[in-house]
Scaffold this motif. Structure first.
Motif, PDB file in Angstrom:
ATOM      1  N   ARG A 367      51.919  42.389  35.160  1.00 18.70           N
ATOM      2  CA  ARG A 367      51.951  43.703  34.279  1.00 18.70           C
ATOM      3  C   ARG A 367      51.813  43.454  32.555  1.00 18.70           C
ATOM      4  N   ARG A 368      51.200  44.207  32.069  1.00 20.49           N
ATOM      5  CA  ARG A 368      50.935  43.843  30.827  1.00 20.49           C
ATOM      6  C   ARG A 368      50.920  45.844  30.194  1.00 20.49           C
ATOM      7  N   ASP A 369      51.531  46.397  30.783  1.00 20.16           N
ATOM      8  CA  ASP A 369      51.552  48.364  29.787  1.00 20.16           C
ATOM      9  C   ASP A 369      50.371  48.442  31.152  1.00 20.16           C
ATOM     10  N   GLN A 370      49.211  48.744  30.065  1.00 15.87           N
ATOM     11  CA  GLN A 370      47.785  49.110  30.987  1.00 15.87           C
ATOM     12  C   GLN A 370      47.480  48.571  31.743  1.00 15.87           C
ATOM     13  N   TRP A 371      47.702  47.245  32.317  1.00 13.59           N
ATOM     14  CA  TRP A 371      46.399  46.843  32.981  1.00 13.59           C
ATOM     15  C   TRP A 371      47.955  45.720  33.918  1.00 13.59           C
ATOM     16  N   ASP A 372      47.609  44.908  35.089  1.00 14.48           N
ATOM     17  CA  ASP A 372      48.322  44.626  36.082  1.00 14.48           C
ATOM     18  C   ASP A 372      47.370  43.793  37.182  1.00 14.48           C
ATOM     19  N   SER A 373      47.960  42.349  37.550  1.00 18.64           N
ATOM     20  CA  SER A 373      47.043  41.075  37.991  1.00 18.64           C
ATOM     21  C   SER A 373      48.679  41.045  38.936  1.00 18.64           C
ATOM     22  N   THR A 374      47.419  41.101  40.199  1.00 13.75           N
ATOM     23  CA  THR A 374      48.174  39.889  41.425  1.00 13.75           C
ATOM     24  C   THR A 374      47.417  38.530  41.788  1.00 13.75           C
ATOM     25  N   ILE A 375      48.375  37.990  42.093  1.00 14.61           N
ATOM     26  CA  ILE A 375      47.647  36.013  42.877  1.00 14.61           C
ATOM     27  C   ILE A 375      48.696  36.086  44.147  1.00 14.61           C
ATOM     28  N   LEU A 376      47.685  35.401  45.262  1.00 16.80           N
ATOM     29  CA  LEU A 376      48.540  36.004  46.138  1.00 16.80           C
ATOM     30  C   LEU A 376      48.009  34.940  46.916  1.00 16.80           C
ATOM     31  N   SER A 377      48.607  34.247  47.739  1.00 18.82           N
ATOM     32  CA  SER A 377      48.431  33.494  48.577  1.00 18.82           C
ATOM     33  C   SER A 377      47.986  33.711  49.946  1.00 18.82           C
ATOM     34  N   ALA A 378      47.876  32.638  51.105  1.00 22.14           N
ATOM     35  CA  ALA A 378      47.648  32.434  52.355  1.00 22.14           C
ATOM     36  C   ALA A 378      46.350  33.943  52.804  1.00 22.14           C
ATOM     37  N   ASN A 379      45.571  34.188  51.911  1.00 24.55           N
ATOM     38  CA  ASN A 379      44.479  35.187  51.679  1.00 24.55           C
ATOM     39  C   ASN A 379      43.770  34.945  50.932  1.00 24.55           C
ATOM     40  N   PRO A 380      42.456  35.031  51.440  1.00 20.55           N
ATOM     41  CA  PRO A 380      40.940  34.711  51.160  1.00 20.55           C
ATOM     42  C   PRO A 380      40.817  35.366  49.423  1.00 20.55           C
ATOM     43  N   VAL A 381      41.566  36.833  49.496  1.00 19.66           N
ATOM     44  CA  VAL A 381      41.064  38.068  48.590  1.00 19.66           C
ATOM     45  C   VAL A 381      42.671  36.774  47.807  1.00 19.66           C
ATOM     46  N   TRP A 382      42.372  35.873  47.159  1.00 16.34           N
ATOM     47  CA  TRP A 382      43.165  35.241  45.831  1.00 16.34           C
ATOM     48  C   TRP A 382      44.025  35.989  44.636  1.00 16.34           C
ATOM     49  N   PHE A 383      43.238  36.884  43.734  1.00 19.31           N
ATOM     50  CA  PHE A 383      43.163  37.599  42.628  1.00 19.31           C
ATOM     51  C   PHE A 383      42.905  39.328  42.256  1.00 19.31           C
ATOM     52  N   THR A 384      43.712  39.477  41.961  1.00 23.53           N
ATOM     53  CA  THR A 384      43.156  41.315  41.509  1.00 23.53           C
ATOM     54  C   THR A 384      43.402  41.474  40.300  1.00 23.53           C
ATOM     55  N   PHE A 385      42.612  42.762  39.615  1.00 23.75           N
ATOM     56  CA  PHE A 385      43.098  42.673  38.272  1.00 23.75           C
ATOM     57  C   PHE A 385      42.672  44.360  38.090  1.00 23.75           C
ATOM     58  N   HIS A 386      43.903  44.895  37.643  1.00 30.64           N
ATOM     59  CA  HIS A 386      43.658  46.774  37.523  1.00 30.64           C
ATOM     60  C   HIS A 386      43.662  47.284  36.310  1.00 30.64           C
ATOM     61  N   LYS A 387      42.976  47.940  35.619  1.00 33.31           N
ATOM     62  CA  LYS A 387      42.791  48.292  34.290  1.00 33.31           C
ATOM     63  C   LYS A 387      42.433  49.742  34.753  1.00 33.31           C
TER      64      LYS A 387
END
Length: 568
Positions: A367-387
């Motif tokens: 997380r960097r102030d107003q945006w954040d990201s999640t990296i995931l294992s064991a999941n076909p969805v392996w990346f998210t990005f919120h702003k």
């Protein structure tokens, strides 16, 4: 996924330090007399919701008389007990329009009559959607209705004595079931234990305490990340926190609060800037659901006041800002214990710039102030990005490699300032079956592939490398091995926004192709992404997961495939 480490509770169970009435009198003596404005607002909101759900009551004579229906029109114990709970909150509060309402008391009595009829001889209730003769689902109800009994008793409503007698009969019959009933899931142990704790506060019984001891001897299922076994950040983690606080208070076991503190500390890093929860790593039905932090309000408030903790107070205030109306579901917790009405301590700053790794849960949070990201294992969805309100709710990549090319990684490996996700696939062909083992009837099922020699084995290696870039994240996807395999990189956005720089897919709804760079805007928030490429238009490759019901942007190519996309 790494094996979880289970932490021992490590303390003997003891009975309450104070008898129930003494403890209640003590709590009231140190609590404010006047309810704070935020609590009065919740009482008013509960009134509104109670008025709405009264319309689902079954008023016709018959087996379901007095019950309440769910959204599908099914009368059931859960909706009915929730009505009783909400009604108990309302009828006991002078600030409520239902205060000491004899008409509402009659409806409570009818609802309790239905619950008694729905209760099996062993004291259990059903969850008609899935569970029958269920001690855990009985525990969910009892845990909330014992405090409701107390609130109704406090109301001094005319004619309440007979209703309380029915209420007590129902609760004590349920208590018999909870002293012997079994479970399905980890949190069920604490549901039953918390329900028995509340029963023991009102009607002390050594059998209740003995059963609680039995469940607690299995220890609390918390890993070194501070997460419970089910990793259910939206539903069962906040529930478990509430249950452990109940047991800790009722049985004078403050050591249980240490687990709650650890989970609440970890949860600070599972929050998006707009107050939503990170749910993608959940092992339960809330996986990837959109939800706020309202379920954590009571735990954060309880420990903020108990520990004079400024960060927990700040989390309370964040929930008040982003999700306070939903806290109405915890109104009984807040009414039962007047010490919670005190003013919170001063807030301390919450973390808004961090990189946190949670190996047991299989994710990395940035997380960097107003945006954040999640990296995931064991999941076909392996990346998210919120702003803000603009959300890339998932990134996936697939190749049409022998019908098994949907990428997911078993682990996240950190290399310097990067995180690397990998997958290795084989695509073999098979030689004739060994002659001396061919079945006489030629049954294919009797000739397992494991006994056949392999040939023309094809390989596919996928490496995904993620790192921070200016104002966001950079994602590099590299797929090598067998040449000429179609690839589709998929960016899945949360519905509600508008695109620029993309073109509509010629035959698939809600699908877009990215040749260069694009943006996705929701209200005043915007995610920029690119560059792209369009080598083909096959975005639903054989063996890949079906498209989600969301606007999705695709980048396509063939192996050897190497592409870097940036998001900001």
């Amino acid at each position: 996924m790494n094996r979880r480490t289970f932490i021992c509770a490590g303390a003997a169970v003891s009975l309450c330090a104070l008898p129930y009435l003494q403890a209640r009198a003590y709590a009231q003596s140190i609590a404010p007399i006047t309810k704070p404005d935020w609590l009065v607002e919740l009482i008013k909101l509960n009134d509104q919701q109670l008025t709405s759900i009264q319309g689902t009551r079954v008023t016709e004579p018959g087996a379901f008389f007095g019950a309440l229906k769910d959204g599908d029109g099914t009368p059931n114990p859960q909706s009915t007990s929730d009505f009783v709970r909400r009604s108990g909150c309302a009828i006991s509060c002078p600030e409520s329009s239902f205060y000491q309402s004899e008409a509402l008391l009659k409806e409570i009595d009818q609802a309790l009559g239905y619950l008694l009829k729905a209760q099996h001889e062993d004291g259990t209730l059903d969850l008609p959607a899935t569970n029958f003769h269920s001690a855990p689902d009985t525990g969910f109800i009892v845990k909330r209705l014992v405090p409701t009994y107390t609130l109704l008793e406090r109301s001094k409503t005319s004619g309440q004595e007979a209703v309380l007698a029915t209420f007590k009969t129902f609760l004590l019959r349920a208590g018999e079931a909870l002293t012997v009933g079994g479970i399905h899931t980890p949190n069920h142990r604490w549901v039953i234990s918390a329900a028995l704790t509340k029963l023991n506060e009102r009607w002390p019984n050594p059998r209740y305490v003995s059963r609680i001891e039995q469940w607690l001897s299995e220890h609390i299922d918390m890993d070194s990340d501070g997460q419970y076994n089910e990793r259910s950040t939206l539903i069962y983690s906040p529930l478990t926190n509430r249950l452990l606080i109940t047991i800790a208070k009722g049985l004078n076991k403050p050591i249980l609060l240490d687990y709650v503190r650890r989970n609440l500390s970890m949860t600070r890093y599972y929050v998006h800037p707009n107050g939503e929860m990170v749910t993608e790593a959940s092992g339960r039905q809330d996986k990837a659901l959109v939800g706020m932090m309202d379920g954590y309000y009571f735990p954060y408030r309880y420990l903020a006041l108990r520990d004079n903790d400024g960060e927990m107070a700040a989390m309370c205030r964040l929930i008040e800002k982003t999700a306070m109306p939903k806290v109405v579901y915890q109104l009984d917790y807040l009414l039962e214990d007047p010490t919670l009405w005190k003013e919170l301590p001063a807030s301390k700053p919450l973390p808004t710039n961090y990189v946190k790794t949670y190996p047991h849960s299989g994710l990395v949070r940035i997380r960097r102030d107003q945006w954040d990201s999640t990296i995931l294992s064991a999941n076909p969805v392996w990346f998210t990005f919120h702003k803000g309100d603009a959300v890339l709710q998932g990134m996936r990549v697939a190749s049409s490699f022998f019908g098994k090319g949907q990428f997911q990684t078993e682990k996240i490996e950190q290399r310097g300032d990067s995180w690397v996700l990998t997958q290795s696939l084989d695509g073999p062909y098979y030689q004739p079956y060994p002659t001396d083992r061919i079945p006489v009837d030629g049954d294919w099922e009797k000739m397992p592939r494991i006994n056949r020699a392999q040939s023309e084995v094809q390989k596919l290696q996928t490496n995904v490398t993620l790192r921070e870039s200016q104002g966001g994240m950079q994602v590099q996807v590299q797929i090598t091995g067998t040449d000429g395999v179609p690839v589709a990189l998929e960016l899945i956005f949360r519905p509600g926004g508008t695109f620029t720089g993309v073109s509509s897919h010629p035959s698939r709804a809600n699908a877009y192709l990215l040749a260069n760079s694009g943006t996705y805007t929701v209200k005043t928030d915007k995610i920029s992404f690119g560059p792209g490429q369009v080598a083909h238009k096959n975005v639903q490759l054989r063996g890949s997961l079906p498209a989600m019901d969301a606007p999705s942007v695709y980048i396509t190519g063939f192996t050897p495939f190497e592409h870097t996309i940036r998001l900001s």
